[in-house]
Design an enzyme around this catalytic site. Structure first.
Site, short mmCIF file in Angstrom:
data_model
loop_
_atom_site.label_atom_id
_atom_site.label_comp_id
_atom_site.label_asym_id
_atom_site.label_seq_id
_atom_site.Cartn_x
_atom_site.Cartn_y
_atom_site.Cartn_z
N SER A 136 1.32 -1.22 0.06
CA SER A 136 0.23 -0.22 0.05
C SER A 136 0.92 1.42 0.25
O SER A 136 1.22 1.40 1.30
CB SER A 136 -1.07 0.13 1.10
OG SER A 136 0.22 -0.48 1.92
N LYS A 186 10.65 -6.52 4.38
CA LYS A 186 11.23 -6.13 3.23
C LYS A 186 11.24 -5.33 2.76
O LYS A 186 11.64 -4.75 1.34
CB LYS A 186 9.13 -5.81 2.35
CG LYS A 186 8.55 -4.98 3.47
CD LYS A 186 8.05 -3.81 2.72
CE LYS A 186 7.29 -3.20 3.83
NZ LYS A 186 6.80 -1.82 3.06
N THR A 243 7.09 -3.01 -2.75
CA THR A 243 7.90 -2.08 -2.40
C THR A 243 9.89 -2.08 -2.68
O THR A 243 10.51 -1.35 -3.26
CB THR A 243 8.84 -2.12 -0.83
OG1 THR A 243 7.08 -2.70 -0.59
CG2 THR A 243 9.60 -1.48 -0.57
N SER A 249 8.72 3.72 -3.55
CA SER A 249 9.10 3.58 -2.57
C SER A 249 10.57 3.77 -1.79
O SER A 249 11.58 3.98 -2.37
CB SER A 249 10.15 1.36 -2.64
OG SER A 249 10.26 1.18 -1.29
N ASN A 251 12.57 2.87 0.46
CA ASN A 251 13.49 1.81 1.11
C ASN A 251 14.37 1.99 0.20
O ASN A 251 15.35 1.94 -0.57
CB ASN A 251 12.92 0.77 1.48
CG ASN A 251 12.91 1.80 2.71
OD1 ASN A 251 13.52 1.81 4.10
ND2 ASN A 251 11.22 1.58 2.93
#
Lengths: 329, 329
Positions: A136, A186, A243, A249, A251
């Site tokens: 999400s 993740k 992700t 994302s 990250n």
């Protein structure tokens, strides 16, 4: 229902929008009084998801006690490093019947606790906590694009009902540990695939890394008592894929920038928001050592972030591991 | 070792490049004599992977019998609809000790057989067949970018050794059925996620579809006798993620174009190469009915491709399904 979301970052803002959208009187706690005031005046978060107009039923409050006291459903979306402190402050204000829903992802540094364990220790008993994890991106939820998440806990009904809308679907599971580990780890894999993409290894390598990433996340989760099948669900595979392949994302962007040769300090300065994977790489690495779980990708990302290992060396050590059977580490 | 690859499409050409790169005297069977001649003269495939220079150790041959007779290792990379006929023609020319490696993906229309079952029926006994599947865009293999694949069979040693190189790693498994089903069905899911992306549903929806896609592939594979854990590996999750997120995937491009409103006939005309997912959607749909397996995504893609169901209706029926627990269909 009266809902409160703690933490006015991207994800907290998006969840508050969703709760207000489906009709709940929703309070968003922003610890910064100036920003809370601007949210109420401009119906827009001045810092995150700035393109999105906030619903009428959403208002911000900088007073933690008042915001918590408002809640039939209290949602936490503060960064993982702040959750224990915020929960401790919230405790005395929380109504006895209020449910708690945790959307903060991560493994607490030092204690190596999941966010569920943090809340259980500092706020309410386990049976009142539901985790809300899954694939999400905040911006898409804010824009009401279709999203499916998983809610995990002993009694997920209240949280699931509260969030459920035509484009936001909540599926339930009782595997709290699996969801906590999958949803947190993740972010480490997103850094890893970002690094590989930043260096230009290609889509085949990325798919291989995602596959091996899910395998090592699963080993850690199972060592902590999770059901391995949870890892094939939304908080495992689903969130991992999102992700690791979506440029929204944070990250992944950290990894991409590392792969392109920037230093971690430069990257974090430019990002301006927490990338949970950076701290999770440290706590997950320690947790893996504690539980005796082999996690080669996490190991290399830890070395890259915290031991000044050069990117080329970390990738070479990762890609060059000899492995014969798919089921090996 | 002397190797022969049957089929000079993108994937066959890439596999022949890899075999020649690691030192095998390699023949690529191109049924078109003019193209075979050009490959040998120009050291470049005039139709596929045209940017890649072919190694010296690779030569093309349009004569099937001579190409097959050359092989210690025979690799099939023809389209699924052609495999049975090509195998039947190859049989009399194959050396008694030659190993067969199948890189063709799909479920045969009509018979609903896996490619392993087709070869077992038409060419050699099961113990001489190895499947080579996994996340691998042909162009990246041709360019020697890092790739990990899975080899499945009773004795995978010979095929694994033949292909293994510094940037091409073969991991072995004995779950032939799991690999066959995973590697074939992902093409249907690539069409589905392509449609969703073409319509603009966003990354959250795509991650949700991939997750549910793996769940329904796993149900079908298990019904055919596979180990569900194989679906978490390279030929399951790995190949699914690659095909559903990488724009080099032909099947994904079919979906994207459907989502943008083109007709199937227009799309196939423009593509000029086989998109296996289009026929797999039909055979998998029949196989699911035969085995009594619920496959809602495959069902909608089948309706979209073969029953003129409008894209909006197929997506609405797919996203709108009610499901409460993660483990449900």
């Amino acid at each position: 229902m009266r809902a409160t979301v703690l933490g006015a970052g991207s994800w907290g803002t998006a969840l508050a929008i969703q709760l207000a959208r489906v009709g709940h009187e929703t309070v968003l706690w922003d610890r910064n009084p100036g920003r809370a005031e601007r949210i109420n005046r401009e119906h827009r978060n001045p810092r995150y998801l700035t393109s999105v107009e906030l619903p009428e039923a959403l208002r911000a409050d900088p007073n933690l006690g008042r915001a918590v006291a408002h809640a039939d459903l209290l949602v936490t979306a503060v960064p993982s490093h702040a959750l224990a402190a915020v929960a401790a402050q919230a405790k005395e204000h929380l109504a006895p019947q209020a449910a708690v829903c945790c959307a903060t992802k991560g493994i607490e540094d030092g204690t190596l606790r999941t966010m569920h364990e943090v809340l259980e220790h500092s706020l309410v008993p386990s049976e009142r906590i539901t985790m809300l994890y899954g694939p999400s991106f905040a911006l898409e939820v804010a824009n009401n694009l279709p999203t499916a998440v998983v809610v995990a806990g002993a009694d997920t009904h209240r949280a699931a009902e509260a969030f459920h809308g035509q484009n936001f679907r909540c599926y339930s599971t009782d595997d709290v540990v699996g969801v906590c580990v999958g949803g947190s780890l993740k972010n480490v894999m997103a850094i890893a695939t970002g690094v590989a993409d930043g260096v230009g290894l290609g889509a085949n390598a990325r798919a291989g890394l995602i596959t091996r990433g899910l395998a090592e996340i699963t080993r850690l989760a199972v060592a902590k008592g999770a059901n391995p099948l949870t890892m094939m669900g939304l908080a495992g595979l689903g969130d991992l894929v999102l992700t690791c392949t979506g440029n929204l994302s944070r990250n992944r962007r950290v990894g991409l920038a590392l792969g392109e040769g920037k230093t971690l300090q430069q990257i974090l300065d430019e990002l301006g928001e927490v990338a949970e994977g950076v701290s999770t790489a440290s706590s997950a690495w320690k947790l893996a050592a504690q539980l005796g779980v082999e996690m080669p990708i996490t190991h290399q990302i830890h070395a890259l972030l915290y031991e000044d290992k050069p990117v080329e060396q970390a990738l070479a050590d990762l890609m060059g591991r000899t492995r014969r059977s798919e089921r090996d580490g």
